[in-house]
Design a protein around this motif. Structure first.
Motif, mmCIF file in Angstrom:
data_model
loop_
_atom_site.group_PDB
_atom_site.id
_atom_site.type_symbol
_atom_site.label_atom_id
_atom_site.label_comp_id
_atom_site.label_asym_id
_atom_site.label_seq_id
_atom_site.Cartn_x
_atom_site.Cartn_y
_atom_site.Cartn_z
ATOM 1 N N VAL A 119 97.203 57.704 -82.255
ATOM 2 C CA VAL A 119 95.823 57.673 -81.773
ATOM 3 C C VAL A 119 94.891 58.340 -82.775
ATOM 4 C CG1 VAL A 119 94.318 58.452 -79.926
ATOM 5 C CG2 VAL A 119 96.575 57.613 -79.389
ATOM 6 N N THR A 133 101.199 57.144 -79.874
ATOM 7 C CA THR A 133 100.842 55.968 -80.656
ATOM 8 C C THR A 133 100.124 54.921 -79.801
ATOM 9 O OG1 THR A 133 102.953 54.905 -80.222
ATOM 10 C CG2 THR A 133 102.817 56.240 -82.190
ATOM 11 N N ALA A 134 99.128 54.316 -80.409
ATOM 12 C CA ALA A 134 98.421 53.222 -79.753
ATOM 13 C C ALA A 134 99.319 51.994 -79.788
ATOM 14 C CB ALA A 134 97.112 52.952 -80.470
ATOM 15 N N LYS A 135 99.270 51.182 -78.751
ATOM 16 C CA LYS A 135 100.251 50.103 -78.646
ATOM 17 C C LYS A 135 99.771 48.783 -79.234
ATOM 18 C CE LYS A 135 102.409 53.182 -76.469
ATOM 19 N NZ LYS A 135 102.895 54.170 -77.385
ATOM 20 N N VAL A 136 98.690 48.246 -78.716
ATOM 21 C CA VAL A 136 98.281 46.896 -79.121
ATOM 22 C C VAL A 136 97.090 47.018 -80.067
ATOM 23 C CG1 VAL A 136 97.632 44.632 -78.270
ATOM 24 C CG2 VAL A 136 99.053 46.098 -76.881
ATOM 25 N N THR A 151 97.674 54.873 -69.815
ATOM 26 C CA THR A 151 96.671 54.930 -70.879
ATOM 27 C C THR A 151 96.551 53.624 -71.653
ATOM 28 O OG1 THR A 151 97.444 57.180 -71.140
ATOM 29 C CG2 THR A 151 95.846 56.407 -72.744
ATOM 30 N N PHE A 152 97.676 52.965 -71.894
ATOM 31 C CA PHE A 152 97.656 51.793 -72.765
ATOM 32 C C PHE A 152 97.947 50.535 -71.973
ATOM 33 C CE2 PHE A 152 99.141 55.403 -75.317
ATOM 34 C CZ PHE A 152 98.168 55.434 -76.273
ATOM 35 N N SER A 153 97.523 49.417 -72.528
ATOM 36 C CA SER A 153 97.915 48.156 -71.905
ATOM 37 C C SER A 153 98.898 47.464 -72.855
ATOM 38 C CB SER A 153 96.690 47.295 -71.655
ATOM 39 O OG SER A 153 95.835 47.330 -72.757
ATOM 40 N N TRP A 154 99.525 46.441 -72.344
ATOM 41 C CA TRP A 154 100.601 45.802 -73.105
ATOM 42 C C TRP A 154 100.241 44.387 -73.505
ATOM 43 C CZ3 TRP A 154 103.870 49.297 -74.561
ATOM 44 C CH2 TRP A 154 104.088 50.404 -73.759
ATOM 45 N N GLU A 155 100.860 43.963 -74.567
ATOM 46 C CA GLU A 155 100.754 42.577 -75.010
ATOM 47 C C GLU A 155 101.561 41.714 -74.050
ATOM 48 O OE1 GLU A 155 99.045 40.291 -76.887
ATOM 49 O OE2 GLU A 155 99.402 41.549 -78.634
ATOM 50 N N LYS A 158 95.345 44.907 -81.673
ATOM 51 C CA LYS A 158 94.233 43.961 -81.625
ATOM 52 C C LYS A 158 93.245 44.264 -80.500
ATOM 53 C CE LYS A 158 95.778 40.337 -78.661
ATOM 54 N NZ LYS A 158 96.650 39.243 -78.449
ATOM 55 N N GLU A 159 93.547 45.274 -79.691
ATOM 56 C CA GLU A 159 92.549 45.677 -78.700
ATOM 57 C C GLU A 159 91.414 46.459 -79.344
ATOM 58 O OE1 GLU A 159 94.408 47.967 -75.716
ATOM 59 O OE2 GLU A 159 94.991 46.209 -74.572
ATOM 60 N N TYR A 170 99.548 38.916 -87.731
ATOM 61 C CA TYR A 170 100.601 39.876 -87.484
ATOM 62 C C TYR A 170 101.840 39.437 -88.248
ATOM 63 C CZ TYR A 170 98.584 42.262 -83.397
ATOM 64 O OH TYR A 170 97.843 43.018 -82.546
ATOM 65 N N LYS A 193 87.906 54.110 -74.229
ATOM 66 C CA LYS A 193 88.925 54.429 -73.229
ATOM 67 C C LYS A 193 89.952 55.400 -73.795
ATOM 68 C CE LYS A 193 92.209 51.972 -70.513
ATOM 69 N NZ LYS A 193 93.080 50.838 -70.747
ATOM 70 N N LEU A 194 90.228 55.257 -75.064
ATOM 71 C CA LEU A 194 91.239 56.091 -75.705
ATOM 72 C C LEU A 194 90.661 57.389 -76.251
ATOM 73 C CD1 LEU A 194 94.137 55.374 -75.918
ATOM 74 C CD2 LEU A 194 93.760 54.514 -78.209
ATOM 75 N N LYS A 211 91.673 56.340 -85.134
ATOM 76 C CA LYS A 211 90.277 56.699 -85.371
ATOM 77 C C LYS A 211 89.925 56.482 -86.837
ATOM 78 C CE LYS A 211 89.772 60.251 -81.883
ATOM 79 N NZ LYS A 211 89.567 61.662 -81.618
ATOM 80 N N ARG A 212 90.810 56.923 -87.703
ATOM 81 C CA ARG A 212 90.546 56.782 -89.144
ATOM 82 C C ARG A 212 90.573 55.322 -89.550
ATOM 83 N NH1 ARG A 212 91.607 61.518 -86.685
ATOM 84 N NH2 ARG A 212 90.911 63.225 -87.974
ATOM 85 N N TRP A 263 107.343 52.455 -77.926
ATOM 86 C CA TRP A 263 106.576 51.945 -76.789
ATOM 87 C C TRP A 263 106.297 53.022 -75.749
ATOM 88 C CZ3 TRP A 263 108.646 51.828 -71.835
ATOM 89 C CH2 TRP A 263 110.010 52.111 -71.759
ATOM 90 N N VAL A 310 102.161 45.231 -82.988
ATOM 91 C CA VAL A 310 102.032 44.152 -82.010
ATOM 92 C C VAL A 310 102.053 44.716 -80.592
ATOM 93 C CG1 VAL A 310 102.977 41.980 -81.196
ATOM 94 C CG2 VAL A 310 103.225 42.609 -83.576
ATOM 95 N N ASN A 311 103.086 45.515 -80.313
ATOM 96 C CA ASN A 311 103.222 45.964 -78.924
ATOM 97 C C ASN A 311 103.866 47.344 -78.819
ATOM 98 O OD1 ASN A 311 102.767 45.568 -76.271
ATOM 99 N ND2 ASN A 311 104.615 44.391 -75.888
#
Ligand code: SF4
Lengths: 254, 183
Positions: free
Chosen positions: A91, A129-132, B154-158, A134-135, A142, A188-189, A95-96, A124, A118-119
């Motif tokens: 996360v 760590t941020a997951k997706v 917090t997160f959403s999934w693909e 492309k959000e 990819y 949101k994050l 930001k960077r 997971w 990707v996911n």
């Protein structure tokens, strides 16, 4: 010579009408030429976030040699075309990445290497760590794998080249067109007072990419919290003394 | 030379009643010791047996026993062996003494443990945030922090089988080897 001067190199686009009409018959030729050149000289800012970065040295150097395709590493975001994100994104790093991405001049392309972008990949269930990806940013391509081999990286880059040549790679426009959506996910994050030094809304106006998705509740929130940028204070010596003057142990006992 | 030193050290440590001593191999020793006595042991090892290198302090959260286990790994260049001193302290209030006065690098490990487990070290020079500077939640390595629940919230999934993949599959591409084929 005079003949050449008459050819308009840049076409004025009538954005206001919404429907862009191009009258110059040579416009397409120029566009194609420009796109061909773009696809053949890509400067890549490899923001080595995760373990996938380890596949880049072989891809770039003599064994697989990306440079024969016209892809070169570049050191600053302001001169780069591609932002290569090589693996999991914490996360804090995200930001960077957003700061970096917003500094890049358009057209710009984002490549997410590794399953983690990707996911979430094998991280997971990690809190950090941020997951997706492309959000938060529009991702053009990819390249999945944990980690993808240099061949896969190069084939992904070739796909991107093809997309640029045919004019399909215009995901960067989406960032301006749907800024509210991306900003919403970022807020949101990072909390609702999240802001970057780049004025995306003004840029969207500049590129003529304002849509009704550009502004919304999240950008309203941004404008509420936005503070004008100030130059960072530059001083030598003073700060250090201050830190040394404080006794850290005393502070802990409070 | 180093063999002899090790033998002397073994004899010495076996004589101390309040510790449990176990030699695992020629280069590793495990000692279990009460928290009050640990700084004294480290001082002894450092001063008398040249265990000058604190390689790491690790922390384990034994939530069922309501205890934190701290492991101090010290290395000696004379005997070429590693002593791991294990001690257990109560989870609540989770305060322990810093060994910063013996080993300066301890400041780094203690700050890290404080951040990840919320364990407080008295006398450590800096207990500020270290790596998780932008984290506001509870110390994330504690067992009572449910990482998975936090992630789901917090997160959403693909999507696992999105439309574009179905489109590719309709054209004969897509995933060629399914997980069940290889198992
Ligand atoms: S996909 Fe695998 S190699 Fe890539 S960043 Fe994640 S864990 Fe590392």
């Amino acid at each position: 010579m005079n003949e050449l001067d008459k050819i308009p190199v840049r076409q004025e686009l009538s954005v206001a009408e919404g429907n862009v009409k191009r009258s110059n018959p040579l416009a397409n030729v120029f566009d194609e030429l420009v796109r061909f050149c773009q696809s053949r000289s890509m400067f890549m800012l490899h923001y080595c976030t995760g373990c996938g970065a380890i596949e880049l040295p072989p891809a770039m150097t003599s064994r697989f040699d990306m440079e024969r395709l016209g892809i070169q590493p570049m050191v600053t975001p302001r001169q780069a075309d591609i932002l290569l994100i090589t693996g999991y994104v914490s996360v804090k790093t995200l930001k960077r990445i957003i700061l970096t991405y917003e500094q890049m001049p358009s057209p710009k392309y984002v490549i997410g290497i590794c399953s983690c972008t990707v996911n979430g990949g094998m991280y997971w269930q990690s809190y950090a760590t941020a997951k997706v990806l492309k959000e938060y940013l529009p991702v053009d391509i990819y390249i999945a794998g944990c980690m993808p081999r240099p061949e896969a990286v190069i084939s992904g880059l070739r796909d991107l080249m093809g997309d640029i040549k045919s004019g399909r790679a215009d995901n960067w426009k989406r960032y301006f067109q749907n800024y509210d959506h991306y900003l919403g996910n970022q807020q949101k994050l990072f909390g609702e007072d999240w802001q970057t030094p780049t004025d995306i809304i003004a840029e969207a106006e500049h590129y003529g990419l304002m849509t009704d998705q550009t502004l919304g509740e999240h950008t309203a929130l941004l404008q509420k919290h936005q503070q004008p940028l100030e130059a960072l204070e530059f001083s030598l010596g003073e700060k250090r003394e201050k830190i040394q003057g404080e006794n850290p142990r005393e502070k802990n006992n409070e | 030379m180093s063999k002899e030193l090790n033998l002397w050290l073994d004899d010495l440590l076996k004589d101390i009643k309040i510790i449990q001593f176990k030699r695992k191999n020629s280069r590793r020793v495990r000692i279990d010791i009460a928290p009050e006595a640990l700084p004294a042991l480290l001082e002894l090892l450092q001063g008398r047996a040249s265990y000058v290198h604190l390689s790491a302090i690790t922390c384990v959260d034994w939530i069922e026993d309501d205890e934190f286990e701290l492991v101090y790994h010290v290395w000696s260049y004379e005997t070429n062996s590693l002593v791991s001193a294990h001690t257990r302290i109560s989870r609540d209030p989770g305060v322990y003494l810093s060994v910063y006065d013996l080993y300066t690098p301890a400041a780094f490990f203690e700050r890290d443990i404080h951040e990840m487990f919320g364990l407080y070290f008295e006398g450590s020079p800096d207990m500020e945030k270290f790596i998780l500077t932008e984290w506001n939640g509870p110390p994330p390595m504690r067992k009572d922090f449910d990482s998975e629940a936090f992630v789901n919230q917090t997160f959403s999934w693909e999507e696992y089988h999105p439309q574009w993949l179905k489109d590719i599959e309709a054209e004969g591409g897509g995933i060629t080897t399914r997980p069940e084929d290889v198992r």
